[in-house]
Design an enzyme around this catalytic site. Structure first.
Site, PDB file in Angstrom:
ATOM      1  N   ASN A  40      -4.830 -31.672  38.707  1.00 56.85           N
ATOM      2  CA  ASN A  40      -5.243 -32.488  37.559  1.00 56.85           C
ATOM      3  C   ASN A  40      -4.024 -33.064  36.831  1.00 56.85           C
ATOM      4  OD1 ASN A  40      -7.801 -31.678  38.245  1.00 56.85           O
ATOM      5  ND2 ASN A  40      -8.015 -30.196  36.593  1.00 56.85           N
ATOM      6  N   TYR A  99     -13.116 -23.383  45.472  1.00 54.40           N
ATOM      7  CA  TYR A  99     -12.702 -22.091  44.929  1.00 54.40           C
ATOM      8  C   TYR A  99     -13.928 -21.186  44.932  1.00 54.40           C
ATOM      9  CZ  TYR A  99      -8.489 -24.489  43.348  1.00 54.40           C
ATOM     10  OH  TYR A  99      -7.311 -25.200  43.304  1.00 54.40           O
ATOM     11  N   GLU A 115      -6.953 -27.744  48.607  1.00 54.91           N
ATOM     12  CA  GLU A 115      -7.028 -26.720  47.553  1.00 54.91           C
ATOM     13  C   GLU A 115      -8.130 -25.752  47.949  1.00 54.91           C
ATOM     14  OE1 GLU A 115      -7.229 -27.658  43.332  1.00 54.91           O
ATOM     15  OE2 GLU A 115      -6.071 -29.476  43.665  1.00 54.91           O
ATOM     16  N   GLU A 135       1.757 -26.796  41.292  1.00 49.72           N
ATOM     17  CA  GLU A 135       1.366 -27.780  40.274  1.00 49.72           C
ATOM     18  C   GLU A 135       2.130 -27.504  38.988  1.00 49.72           C
ATOM     19  OE1 GLU A 135      -2.875 -28.118  39.550  1.00 49.72           O
ATOM     20  OE2 GLU A 135      -2.558 -29.648  38.013  1.00 49.72           O
ATOM     21  N   ASN A 166      -6.012 -37.222  42.862  1.00 50.71           N
ATOM     22  CA  ASN A 166      -6.536 -35.855  42.909  1.00 50.71           C
ATOM     23  C   ASN A 166      -7.926 -35.801  42.279  1.00 50.71           C
ATOM     24  OD1 ASN A 166      -6.186 -32.783  43.038  1.00 50.71           O
ATOM     25  ND2 ASN A 166      -6.611 -33.095  40.864  1.00 50.71           N
ATOM     26  N   GLU A 167      -8.873 -35.235  42.984  1.00 51.36           N
ATOM     27  CA  GLU A 167     -10.229 -34.978  42.455  1.00 51.36           C
ATOM     28  C   GLU A 167     -10.746 -36.129  41.593  1.00 51.36           C
ATOM     29  OE1 GLU A 167     -10.362 -31.053  40.629  1.00 51.36           O
ATOM     30  OE2 GLU A 167     -10.213 -30.103  42.597  1.00 51.36           O
TER      31      GLU A 167
END
Ligand code: AHR
Length: 500
Positions: free
Chosen positions: A71, A243, A291, A26, A171-172
């Protein structure tokens, strides 16, 4: 001493996808600038890529790399990162409050990934942008019809289309922190329309819809359901992100991370299957765990307190042996679920919570978490065998009935190599493993063993002590007449390689 017994059936449960051994790059902190790319570093090649990082990524066996975020992608204009470098604009990266020079972009990433011999997964900006920009990006990257965009790519020095197969539709997008965050139905509609347009540009793409940012999101479940009800027929995969970290001194809950990951996978798969059933569709949506890692989020000061800087030092966690044991166990969960998880990316590759670390002017080094990834990706066989495990169970703060030992057995394509992955969650005691392999063969040879853990769990690698931690081998491991016996040290991750 505790005991665990495993029976192995001569039956494959799933085929292991090579794409499980993915990573993530990223535009964040020093992952790109100062990580994979640093023209001023003595190790840099003619393209400005750090060759030491490239070599370590090869050693890890990274098969696929997600790029450019994260992000970051939700505020990114891909056009800023292509064309003559001196004409590229410097911009504010609002996601990480950084200064983005755009000296590294799509074509540089493709050149880097070619050197790595890996495949790309490109993420599209569905935060501040939409259908049109996504379709244009695919046209620029993947087509050759003599249009303005394919010609522009050629002007930028790239004659042949990149042929990017995997694309993430944002993303997210469930996260309120995401630039352009949406509710599930707004995102589901946008994902569907973007998927339709992108497939018109290139029918061979495989598309990943955003799932939840983590299992504890208040919208988890409803989000997957609503999004898939809207775009089930248009997408191929749904993403999962997770995570894990250790809270206080609760090692057992930390070692339960892989069981939590397993439960998360099963929950998402069940939702995807329910949606398919409701729609009367035969289509199976697979999972992209794009991720995952250990990340001490508690230590991160948060984005709002950052000053705008170029390539700031962000979340450069130094990993311990205990963290490596957990990373090894997370890889076991991915292997175990390879029937459904067809792709996974450890986030991120370098510096940012990465298994590889760099400093300017000195050789890159391996963090402790490098080893379980490199070993698993190297030795994991072609198929996962069905097993029945008999081990003690305990409750911990984050998981009930946690098996205190866990195992995965894989076999090579020709059946001549068998690999056993072992996790011992006992905090103080060894686990004595007995594994009946007679169903496969009475005659096998132990080729090698690898072990992380069993003591000095806080040890780390660093610039001055890059080889403070390296894997050891199992002290007690023997095979005779179809039965393998091994002593697994407390809090350890081990691998036993056998030839048939
Ligand atoms: O990997 C770091 C960040 O974690 C990514 O940018 C984001 O997708 C996730 O929340």
């Amino acid at each position: 001493m505790k005991n665990a017994r495993v029976e192995v059936k001569n039956e494959a449960k799933a085929t292991v996808s090579r794409e499980l051994f993915g990573s993530f790059v990223e535009h964040m902190g020093r992952c790109v600038y100062g990580g994979i790319y640093d023209p001023s570093d003595p190790s840099a090649d003619e393209d400005g890529f750090r060759t030491d990082v490239l070599e370590l990524a090869k050693e890890m066996g990274v098969s696929i790399v997600r790029y450019p975020g994260g992000n970051f992608v939700s505020g990114y204009n891909w056009e800023d990162g292509v064309g003559p470098k001196e004409q590229r604009p410097t911009r504010l990266d609002l996601a990480w409050r950084s200064i983005e020079s755009n000296q590294f972009g799509l074509n540089e990433f493709m050149a880097w990934i070619k050197k790595l011999s890996a495949e790309p997964i490109m993420a599209m900006n569905l935060g501040t942008r939409g259908v049109s920009e996504a379709a244009q990006l695919v046209e620029y990257a993947n087509t050759d019809h003599g249009t303005a965009l394919s010609e522009l790519r050629k002007e930028h020095g790239v004659k042949d289309p990149h042929g990017v197969k995997y694309w993430c539709l944002g993303n997210e997008m469930d996260g309120p922190w995401q630039i352009g965050h949406k509710n599930a139905s707004d995102y589901g509609k946008l994902a569907k329309e973007t998927a339709k347009a992108v497939r018109l540009v290139d029918p061979d793409v495989k598309l990943v819809a955003c799932g939840s940012s983590f299992e504890e999101m208040p919208t988890f479940g409803d989000w997957e359901q609503t999004v898939l009800e809207l775009c089930h027929e248009e997408v191929d995969l749904i993403s999962l992100h997770a995570y894990y970290e250790k809270y206080g001194d609760d090692t057992l809950s930390f070692l339960a991370s892989s069981a939590r990951m397993d439960r998360f996978i099963n929950r998402v798969a069940a939702i995807a299957d329910q949606v398919a059933e409701k729609k009367g569709s035969d289509k199976k949506i697979n999972l992209a765990f794009d991720e995952w890692n250990v990340w001490y989020q508690e230590k991160f000061e948060g984005v709002n307190n950052l000053e705008f800087r170029s390539a700031p030092r962000l979340i450069e966690d130094e990993y311990s042996v205990e963290d490596a044991v957990v990373v090894g166990s997370l890889l076991m969960t991915l292997l175990k679920n390879s029937e459904r998880v067809s792709m996974a990316c450890q986030a991120q590759l370098v510096n940012i919570i990465g298994p590889i670390r760099t400093e300017p002017g000195v050789p890159a080094w391996r963090q402790t978490t490098f080893y379980p990834f490199a070993i698993t990706s190297k030795v994991a066989g072609f198929e996962v065998l069905d097993t029945a495990v008999d081990a003690e169970k305990q409750d911990c703060k984050l998981f009930k009935d946690l098996p205190m030992a866990d195992f995965v057995v894989t076999r090579s394509p020709g059946g001549d190599a068998v690999v056993i992955f072992c996790l011992n969650r006992q905090l103080e005691e060894e686990t004595h493993l007995e594994i009946d392999l007679a169903m496969i063969s009475e005659e096998m040879k132990i080729v090698a063993t690898h072990c992380l853990g069993g003591g000095e769990l806080e040890k780390t690698n660093s610039q001055n002590y890059p080889e403070n931690v390296t894997p050891t081998s199992l002290e007690k491991c023997e095979f005779s007449s179809g039965l393998l016996k091994a002593s697994l040290p407390p809090v350890s991750w081990s691998v036993i390689e056998l030839s048939v």
